[in-house]
Design a protein around this motif. Sequence first.
Motif, PDB file in Angstrom:
ATOM      1  N   LEU A 145       0.816  -1.203   0.000  1.00 27.52           N
ATOM      2  CA  LEU A 145       0.000   0.000   0.000  1.00 27.52           C
ATOM      3  C   LEU A 145       0.859   1.266   0.000  1.00 27.52           C
ATOM      4  O   LEU A 145       0.516   2.261  -0.655  1.00 27.52           O
ATOM      5  CB  LEU A 145      -0.930  -0.008   1.221  1.00 27.52           C
ATOM      6  CG  LEU A 145      -2.037  -1.063   1.219  1.00 27.52           C
ATOM      7  CD1 LEU A 145      -2.815  -1.012   2.528  1.00 27.52           C
ATOM      8  CD2 LEU A 145      -2.979  -0.872   0.033  1.00 27.52           C
ATOM      9  N   GLN A 249     -11.361  -3.020  -1.524  1.00 27.40           N
ATOM     10  CA  GLN A 249     -10.060  -3.252  -0.907  1.00 27.40           C
ATOM     11  C   GLN A 249     -10.185  -4.169   0.307  1.00 27.40           C
ATOM     12  O   GLN A 249      -9.376  -5.090   0.487  1.00 27.40           O
ATOM     13  CB  GLN A 249      -9.440  -1.929  -0.466  1.00 27.40           C
ATOM     14  CG  GLN A 249      -8.934  -1.045  -1.595  1.00 27.40           C
ATOM     15  CD  GLN A 249      -8.355   0.244  -1.048  1.00 27.40           C
ATOM     16  OE1 GLN A 249      -9.081   1.114  -0.559  1.00 27.40           O
ATOM     17  NE2 GLN A 249      -7.052   0.380  -1.115  1.00 27.40           N
ATOM     18  N   GLY A 253      -9.180  -7.240  -2.022  1.00 28.95           N
ATOM     19  CA  GLY A 253      -7.779  -6.942  -2.291  1.00 28.95           C
ATOM     20  C   GLY A 253      -6.841  -7.291  -1.154  1.00 28.95           C
ATOM     21  O   GLY A 253      -5.873  -8.041  -1.337  1.00 28.95           O
ATOM     22  N   THR A 279      -6.378  -5.223  -6.506  1.00 30.21           N
ATOM     23  CA  THR A 279      -7.622  -4.522  -6.180  1.00 30.21           C
ATOM     24  C   THR A 279      -7.510  -3.790  -4.840  1.00 30.21           C
ATOM     25  O   THR A 279      -8.410  -3.027  -4.475  1.00 30.21           O
ATOM     26  CB  THR A 279      -8.803  -5.503  -6.130  1.00 30.21           C
ATOM     27  OG1 THR A 279      -8.547  -6.528  -5.162  1.00 30.21           O
ATOM     28  CG2 THR A 279      -9.029  -6.152  -7.483  1.00 30.21           C
ATOM     29  N   ALA A 280      -6.415  -4.028  -4.119  1.00 34.01           N
ATOM     30  CA  ALA A 280      -6.129  -3.242  -2.917  1.00 34.01           C
ATOM     31  C   ALA A 280      -5.214  -2.071  -3.215  1.00 34.01           C
ATOM     32  O   ALA A 280      -5.362  -0.995  -2.624  1.00 34.01           O
ATOM     33  CB  ALA A 280      -5.504  -4.131  -1.841  1.00 34.01           C
ATOM     34  N   THR A 281      -4.268  -2.246  -4.129  1.00 32.02           N
ATOM     35  CA  THR A 281      -3.293  -1.187  -4.408  1.00 32.02           C
ATOM     36  C   THR A 281      -3.785  -0.185  -5.448  1.00 32.02           C
ATOM     37  O   THR A 281      -3.468   1.000  -5.355  1.00 32.02           O
ATOM     38  CB  THR A 281      -1.974  -1.811  -4.886  1.00 32.02           C
ATOM     39  OG1 THR A 281      -2.220  -2.662  -6.020  1.00 32.02           O
ATOM     40  CG2 THR A 281      -1.344  -2.642  -3.777  1.00 32.02           C
ATOM     41  N   GLU A 302      -7.768   4.386   4.770  1.00 31.46           N
ATOM     42  CA  GLU A 302      -6.820   3.300   4.531  1.00 31.46           C
ATOM     43  C   GLU A 302      -6.564   2.487   5.796  1.00 31.46           C
ATOM     44  O   GLU A 302      -6.393   1.268   5.733  1.00 31.46           O
ATOM     45  CB  GLU A 302      -5.517   3.865   3.972  1.00 31.46           C
ATOM     46  CG  GLU A 302      -5.607   4.275   2.514  1.00 31.46           C
ATOM     47  CD  GLU A 302      -6.070   3.121   1.637  1.00 31.46           C
ATOM     48  OE1 GLU A 302      -5.440   2.050   1.659  1.00 31.46           O
ATOM     49  OE2 GLU A 302      -7.077   3.289   0.938  1.00 31.46           O
ATOM     50  N   THR A 305      -9.701   0.356   6.329  1.00 37.88           N
ATOM     51  CA  THR A 305      -9.736  -0.669   5.286  1.00 37.88           C
ATOM     52  C   THR A 305      -8.695  -1.738   5.554  1.00 37.88           C
ATOM     53  O   THR A 305      -8.959  -2.940   5.387  1.00 37.88           O
ATOM     54  CB  THR A 305      -9.487  -0.030   3.907  1.00 37.88           C
ATOM     55  OG1 THR A 305     -10.461   0.987   3.674  1.00 37.88           O
ATOM     56  CG2 THR A 305      -9.581  -1.067   2.807  1.00 37.88           C
TER      57      THR A 305
END
Length: 351
Positions: A145, A249, A253, A279-281, A302, A305
Amino acid sequence: MSERGSTDRRRRASRPASRPRLTTRLSVQPGTRLILWLHVAVILAGLVALGLSGVEIGPSWLDGAGAVAIGTTYVWILAARTGGQVLVFVPLALAVGLVAVVLDNGVLRSGTAVMTSAAGAALGVMVTVPAPRFLSAAREVVVALLVAGVGAVASVGFEPRLTLERFDYATLAVSLGLVFALVYRLGAGLHGLGTRGLVIVVGGGLTLAVAMAYAELLRRYGTPGLVHSAFDAVHWMRDHLGASPRPLQALLGIPALTWGCHQRARRRQGWWACAFGVTATAPVATLVMDPALPLVELALIEVYTLLVGLAIGFVVIRLDLALTGSRGRGARRAEEATAVRPEPVRTAALL
């Protein structure tokens, strides 16, 4: 003396072998260290240029220069990490970035911003290393991330002229295609999937398709009551918690990247789970690009999440170990000690 010597030898033989450890240290080879510090210096200089431009200090071209510097460096690192042609991709990325900034063309600026954010999202996944334990897997998610966040900041410097929704879809599509093309090589192709890999790809693909389709249907055709209910929940979390987590995310992700890094310490198919970690980054760029989002709320989004995603990833890892591994704490520790599938260190080429 002979009896004492034989007794000592038996004791040494009966001792458990020292537990092998996965190394994630930076390479200390002279050439690699020099290139590494060059990458760090250019990225830091780019961030300083973007920061000065953000507070309106210095010439007007600082933001473009910082964006080009970081974007080109990210392409360089990604090509080197994945065994690509550095001498081809780096000059090409530099030329595209310079042309977009000098000509000040909206299409070129938008395309270069998408390329930079996609490179950051892909690099965030590619720089991870195998993680035999959950805590080390959580560390790899944080690293991914952070790397994607720097790429997202660089994409802002290109000042793309796209709506946030289009920018989000474009970045996600490009980064997904790029990461899956790379993972196809790292995961030994489709014939190396196996049953576990097939379940990962099918399950992850279905989850992504359902999530994207549901969000689009809700936005276009959702009833006013349903839409208001969803937004009421978001507003409640913002009012009471300061922010709300990002569903894609948190639900796909981060759990996929956590489980994937954990699996890569054991088998190559873990790369296929890591592929869905993009799909997270990738969505990080959209958050950074949103001018209406305060910095504090962005950080809280963030953090929340990450916490939700890691909790789901922990459950997935435990279920996987319960279904396929040995039960009991001692058996899990023994399994972790033997989870030493070799991979190059973080700064070395994967291929």
